[in-house]
Design an enzyme around this catalytic site. Structure first.
Site, PDB file in Angstrom:
ATOM      1  N   GLU A  34       0.870  -1.170   0.000  1.00 31.06           N
ATOM      2  CA  GLU A  34       0.000   0.000   0.000  1.00 31.06           C
ATOM      3  C   GLU A  34       0.916   1.231   0.000  1.00 31.06           C
ATOM      4  O   GLU A  34       1.809   1.325   0.849  1.00 31.06           O
ATOM      5  CB  GLU A  34      -0.874   0.004   1.262  1.00 31.06           C
ATOM      6  CG  GLU A  34      -1.824   1.168   1.252  1.00 31.06           C
ATOM      7  CD  GLU A  34      -2.722   1.258   2.488  1.00 31.06           C
ATOM      8  OE1 GLU A  34      -2.676   0.359   3.339  1.00 31.06           O
ATOM      9  OE2 GLU A  34      -3.452   2.260   2.588  1.00 31.06           O
ATOM     10  N   ARG A 261       4.789 -12.807   9.782  1.00 32.34           N
ATOM     11  CA  ARG A 261       5.401 -11.497   9.737  1.00 32.34           C
ATOM     12  C   ARG A 261       6.785 -11.566  10.379  1.00 32.34           C
ATOM     13  O   ARG A 261       6.975 -12.297  11.351  1.00 32.34           O
ATOM     14  CB  ARG A 261       4.497 -10.592  10.585  1.00 32.34           C
ATOM     15  CG  ARG A 261       4.601  -9.142  10.380  1.00 32.34           C
ATOM     16  CD  ARG A 261       3.390  -8.486  11.062  1.00 32.34           C
ATOM     17  NE  ARG A 261       2.383  -8.211  10.055  1.00 32.34           N
ATOM     18  CZ  ARG A 261       2.416  -7.116   9.278  1.00 32.34           C
ATOM     19  NH1 ARG A 261       3.336  -6.216   9.427  1.00 32.34           N
ATOM     20  NH2 ARG A 261       1.496  -6.923   8.368  1.00 32.34           N
ATOM     21  N   LYS A 271       4.404   0.766   8.930  1.00 29.06           N
ATOM     22  CA  LYS A 271       4.458   2.075   8.259  1.00 29.06           C
ATOM     23  C   LYS A 271       3.763   3.142   9.092  1.00 29.06           C
ATOM     24  O   LYS A 271       4.211   4.278   9.147  1.00 29.06           O
ATOM     25  CB  LYS A 271       3.784   1.983   6.888  1.00 29.06           C
ATOM     26  CG  LYS A 271       4.651   1.325   5.842  1.00 29.06           C
ATOM     27  CD  LYS A 271       3.974   1.442   4.484  1.00 29.06           C
ATOM     28  CE  LYS A 271       3.632   0.094   3.913  1.00 29.06           C
ATOM     29  NZ  LYS A 271       2.231  -0.149   3.645  1.00 29.06           N
TER      30      LYS A 271
HETATM   31  P1  ATP Z   1       2.530  -1.917   7.580  1.00 30.07           P
HETATM   32  O1  ATP Z   1       1.754  -2.254   8.810  1.00 30.07           O
HETATM   33  O2  ATP Z   1       3.953  -1.627   7.818  1.00 30.07           O
HETATM   34  O3  ATP Z   1       1.856  -0.866   6.741  1.00 30.07           O
HETATM   35  P2  ATP Z   1       1.383  -3.761   5.836  1.00 30.07           P
HETATM   36  O4  ATP Z   1       1.317  -5.230   5.904  1.00 30.07           O
HETATM   37  O5  ATP Z   1       0.136  -3.006   6.069  1.00 30.07           O
HETATM   38  O6  ATP Z   1       2.538  -3.255   6.762  1.00 30.07           O
HETATM   39  P3  ATP Z   1       1.576  -3.521   3.010  1.00 30.07           P
HETATM   40  O7  ATP Z   1       2.111  -2.405   2.214  1.00 30.07           O
HETATM   41  O8  ATP Z   1       0.131  -3.808   2.938  1.00 30.07           O
HETATM   42  O9  ATP Z   1       2.024  -3.254   4.492  1.00 30.07           O
HETATM   43  O10 ATP Z   1       2.425  -4.854   2.763  1.00 30.07           O
HETATM   44  C1  ATP Z   1       2.882  -5.330   1.526  1.00 30.07           C
HETATM   45  C2  ATP Z   1       3.259  -6.782   1.714  1.00 30.07           C
HETATM   46  O11 ATP Z   1       4.347  -6.897   2.642  1.00 30.07           O
HETATM   47  C3  ATP Z   1       2.105  -7.588   2.273  1.00 30.07           C
HETATM   48  O12 ATP Z   1       2.037  -8.816   1.580  1.00 30.07           O
HETATM   49  C4  ATP Z   1       2.480  -7.774   3.719  1.00 30.07           C
HETATM   50  O13 ATP Z   1       1.919  -8.934   4.237  1.00 30.07           O
HETATM   51  C5  ATP Z   1       4.023  -7.817   3.651  1.00 30.07           C
HETATM   52  N1  ATP Z   1       4.617  -7.405   4.929  1.00 30.07           N
HETATM   53  C6  ATP Z   1       4.404  -6.256   5.600  1.00 30.07           C
HETATM   54  N2  ATP Z   1       5.081  -6.236   6.759  1.00 30.07           N
HETATM   55  C7  ATP Z   1       5.759  -7.411   6.838  1.00 30.07           C
HETATM   56  C8  ATP Z   1       6.635  -8.002   7.807  1.00 30.07           C
HETATM   57  N3  ATP Z   1       6.939  -7.369   8.927  1.00 30.07           N
HETATM   58  N4  ATP Z   1       7.142  -9.230   7.546  1.00 30.07           N
HETATM   59  C9  ATP Z   1       6.827  -9.869   6.410  1.00 30.07           C
HETATM   60  N5  ATP Z   1       6.017  -9.377   5.466  1.00 30.07           N
HETATM   61  C10 ATP Z   1       5.469  -8.163   5.662  1.00 30.07           C
HETATM   62 MG    MG Z   2      -1.339  -1.971   5.597  1.00 28.70          MG
END
Ligand code: ATP
Ligand code: MG
Length: 559
Positions: A34, A261, A271
């Site tokens: 995102e 994760r 983020k």
């Molecule tokens: P954040 O909470 O940091 O915004 P998110 O999962 O909402 O993380 P996205 O941009 O939606 O962020 O994530 C893109 C991809 O990266 C998704 O498939 C998500 O599952 C993966 N991802 C995000 N954080 C992690 C992590 N800490 N370890 C492994 N994969 C991750």
């Molecule tokens: Mg997210």
């Protein structure tokens, strides 16, 4: 180990599907960030997983921006995400956006309404939340659940045309208010948002929710395996339900599968939380070298290889865990040991005078650039009778375990001569201002003389005072002093900030440092790995400490 044993559970899923009739040509993956912030080290795991599978199976991997929340998303983040993935060394097959599919998603949603699979609910979000029930108790059906199809169609059209206020109506899927899975209790598919979107501008007034968008985007792109983190496990039933409604025979049906994760110690990988550090000015920006973002690590001096090696070494798992940051640091040390040029710089200088060195003389001494890499060659550094050494490398008197400079004992100056401490000069407060030594002219490193072969216990780094280049050095440390700052009940993670995460000093480096360029990497011998910051100018070079040579926290953590 057989080939089977060395596969991780994700690869097992794929191998199994290949045996069950998928062909290799069917395989297609995606990485779906995102664009609401910069990528962090957790994302690196997901990037290495998805693009790694692409490389392994020679399958396309799309970069898909999940851009369904206009309030938080920006073009700056899209650009940063692309830059970071490229820098890590991966290339995507196609650049896609969930917003590319808004029309198709809308058309499908209209079909849902016509088929009595969705309805417009005119209650507030609070009321809807109250009716959700609990895991042990069925939810309450909305009074609008059975409103006539025509009425829902008309209202949905109005929502789309911007004739409806935010929060007035939503579109909900009609599934089962008694489902054991709370997510199946008539989930919201669309909400009204009168916000500017970074790609569709003001064309759309309704925005699809994550669950309604993600699986359908996978389906449109014909992604075979959609890997996401474990918190989406309960969403899988909904992912499948939505697919059931749109699936057409002979098309490939995407599968959502989940992995754990990855969390890193002494920082936060979210983020939203990283955005707070930026917004509240705790750090200088998303690429502050203390940030666990890819661009922060890059500015800190990490290499793409060190991050990829780190991600590969922790692998994918089914259980969440906290990886100690020292493991990441180990990987960058290992990579920089092979790549970084060895140079000398003195961070906390004290003057050292060679009383028997010819006055005014300068000589050029040869120094090896990297003992780990013969092709790195050598360079010349100036030597003279007035030098700087590290203040902590001298003690007037010391016990036998102190292998550095003391009065009456010999040490070697790296790439130069053997010296012996003779006397000190102090100021009125008793601080040492000069160390006087004699040097042995026969002992020059590499000269092959008997005197040069003499064994001495210690070797010190130094710079020639009149040739030294003053440099700004930024000593970075962990941003949080707690291993898991965001896991404490009733305490905000900001309470655990390390007040000493940045110290800025002026140091003296060998003169050749002025020719380095942004992102060049060096080892300040006996100190650590450093990289040239983009804030450097011709008049003032700025170096970021990537990592000290040794892990100084290891002792503390054990104590
Ligand atoms: P954040 O909470 O940091 O915004 P998110 O999962 O909402 O993380 P996205 O941009 O939606 O962020 O994530 C893109 C991809 O990266 C998704 O498939 C998500 O599952 C993966 N991802 C995000 N954080 C992690 C992590 N800490 N370890 C492994 N994969 C991750
Ligand atoms: Mg997210």
């Amino acid at each position: 180990m057989s080939k089977e044993d060395s596969l991780n559970f994700i690869e097992h899923i794929i191998e199994n599907d290949l045996q069950q009739g998928y062909s290799k040509e069917d395989l297609r993956f995606r990485f779906p960030p995102e664009p609401n912030g910069y990528l962090h080290i957790g994302h690196a795991s997901s990037i290495c997983l998805n693009f790694g599978l692409g490389e392994k199976y020679n399958a396309p991997v799309n970069l898909r921006f999940d851009d369904t929340n206009p309030a938080k998303e920006e073009q700056e983040f899209v650009d940063a995400i692309k830059r970071d993935i490229e820098w890590l060394g991966f290339s995507w097959a196609e650049e896609r956006y969930a917003s590319d599919y808004f029309q198709q998603l809308y058309d499908w949603a209209v079909e849902f309404i016509k088929n009595d699979k969705a309805y417009v609910d005119s209650q507030s979000s609070d009321e809807i939340a109250r009716q959700k029930g609990s895991p042990n108790e069925a939810g309450i059906e909305s009074p609008y659940r059975n409103r006539p199809v025509e009425e829902s169609l008309e209202l949905f059209e109005k929502m789309k045309n911007g004739e409806v206020e935010e929060g007035q109506h939503v579109l909900r899927a009609k599934i089962d208010m008694a489902s054991g899975n709370m997510l199946m209790r008539d989930p919201v598919m669309y909400r009204v948002l009168h916000k500017h979107h970074h790609r569709t501008n003001t064309d759309w007034k309704i925005f699809p929710m994550y669950d309604w968008t993600h699986g359908e985007s996978d389906y449109i792109e014909q992604v075979s395996h959609s890997f996401c983190t474990l918190e989406f496990l309960p969403h899988r039933e909904l992912y499948d339900w939505f697919l059931d409604q749109v699936y057409e025979i002979n098309k490939l049906r995407p599968k959502q599968r989940e992995f754990a994760r990855r969390n890193l110690s002494h920082t936060v990988v979210s983020k939203r939380k990283l955005a707070r550090l930026v917004e509240e000015g705790v750090v200088s920006g998303w690429d502050d070298p203390r940030m666990p973002t890819i661009s922060g690590l890059r500015r800190r001096g990490y290499t793409p290889e060190s991050i990829r090696n780190f991600a590969d070494s922790i692998g994918v798992g089914k259980r969440e865990n906290l990886i100690d940051v020292s493991h990441l640091e180990f990987n960058v040390r290992e990579d920089l040991n092979k790549k970084a040029t060895r140079v000398m710089a003195v961070l906390d200088p004290v003057k050292l005078i060679l009383t028997n060195y010819p006055e005014g003389k300068t000589e050029m001494l040869e120094a090896e650039n990297n003992p780990e890499d013969e092709s790195a060659g050598s360079r010349e550094i100036p030597f003279s009778g007035v030098l700087y050494i590290e203040r902590e490398d001298f003690k007037e008197e010391a016990n036998r375990k102190f292998f550095r400079l003391t009065l009456g004992k010999e040490v070697r100056l790296k790439n130069a001569y053997i010296i012996q401490g003779e006397s000190v000069v102090k100021d009125d407060d008793g601080n040492i201002t000069e160390i006087h030594c004699t040097y042995d002219p026969e002992s020059r490193s590499g000269s092959g003389t008997e005197a040069s072969m003499r064994k001495v216990k210690g070797t010190l780094h130094w710079v020639s005072a009149k040739h030294a280049l003053p440099i700004e050095v930024r000593l970075y440390d962990r941003l949080f002093s707690d291993p898991a700052p965001d896991t404490h009940k009733d305490k905000d993670f900001m309470e655990f900030l390390n007040p000493n995460s940045l110290e800025v000093i002026t140091a003296y480096g060998e003169p050749g440092l002025r020719n380095l360029e942004t992102e060049d990497k060096v080892q300040f011998q006996r100190i650590g790995y450093f990289t040239v910051d983009r804030d450097s100018t011709k008049d003032k070079m700025v170096f970021n400490r990537t990592v000290p040579l040794r892990d100084s926290w290891a002792k503390l953590d054990k104590a």
